[in-house]
Design an enzyme around this catalytic site. Structure first.
Site, PDB file in Angstrom:
ATOM      1  N   PRO A   6       0.812  -1.216   0.000  1.00  0.00           N
ATOM      2  CA  PRO A   6       0.000   0.000   0.000  1.00  0.00           C
ATOM      3  C   PRO A   6       0.848   1.270   0.000  1.00  0.00           C
ATOM      4  CG  PRO A   6       0.131  -0.818   2.222  1.00  0.00           C
ATOM      5  CD  PRO A   6       0.900  -1.791   1.347  1.00  0.00           C
ATOM      6  N   PRO A  10       2.832  -6.751   1.205  1.00  0.00           N
ATOM      7  CA  PRO A  10       4.257  -7.044   1.024  1.00  0.00           C
ATOM      8  C   PRO A  10       5.113  -5.854   1.467  1.00  0.00           C
ATOM      9  CG  PRO A  10       2.992  -7.598  -0.946  1.00  0.00           C
ATOM     10  CD  PRO A  10       2.073  -6.859  -0.039  1.00  0.00           C
ATOM     11  N   ARG A  38       4.798   2.225   0.899  1.00  0.00           N
ATOM     12  CA  ARG A  38       5.322   3.580   0.724  1.00  0.00           C
ATOM     13  C   ARG A  38       4.530   4.512   1.623  1.00  0.00           C
ATOM     14  NH1 ARG A  38       7.058   0.448  -2.311  1.00  0.00           N
ATOM     15  NH2 ARG A  38       7.564   0.506  -4.490  1.00  0.00           N
ATOM     16  N   ARG A  86      -8.912  -7.441  -1.336  1.00  0.00           N
ATOM     17  CA  ARG A  86      -8.815  -7.925   0.043  1.00  0.00           C
ATOM     18  C   ARG A  86     -10.200  -7.966   0.677  1.00  0.00           C
ATOM     19  NH1 ARG A  86      -4.204  -5.033  -1.007  1.00  0.00           N
ATOM     20  NH2 ARG A  86      -2.281  -6.186  -0.599  1.00  0.00           N
TER      21      ARG A  86
END
Length: 130
Positions: free
Chosen positions: A2, A37, A42, A73
């Site tokens: 994200p 991940p 960021r 998700r």
């Protein structure tokens, strides 16, 4: 993904502690059981100099966090992430919130994968470290 964008008013001054907040945000996302991940996370902050809060008569401040994630998700995962992240933001600003007028908010934006282009070799480093 994200990506996290923190917009905050410049009148927060030293109360903002933005490097600490960004570290907290990244750590919070990393701690979400591998949902995001690490190599894709960021976070960044934008200090706002031109803004108006409410009627403009007080030294009101705000912090708005936008969390951008890829689609797909489960709702429960998104809710857990947002709740955990917002709790971290509230804890970060608890002292300032107790002393001044301050609005805190968090918004989730889901990218449609057909409109999102990415190229990232940072993931490779985390795959090698396993």
């Amino acid at each position: 993904m994200p990506h996290v964008i923190v917009e905050y008013t410049d009148n927060l001054g030293a109360d903002a502690r933005i490097p600490v907040l960004l570290e907290t945000i990244n750590g919070t996302l990393i701690a979400q059981d591998g949902v995001y991940p690490t190599g894709g996370i960021r976070s960044r902050a934008i200090e706002l100099h031109n803004y108006r809060v409410a009627d403009g008569k007080e030294d009101d401040a705000f912090v708005h966090v936008t969390l951008k994630i890829g689609a797909g998700r489960a709702d429960a995962v998104k809710k857990r992430t947002c709740d955990t992240l917002f709790d971290a933001v509230k804890a970060h600003f608890a002292d300032a919130f107790s002393r001044r007028y301050l609005a805190l908010s968090l918004e989730l934006v889901e990218f449609n994968e057909s409109g999102s282009h990415k190229r990232n070799n940072i993931h490779d480093r985390f795959r090698r470290e396993r």
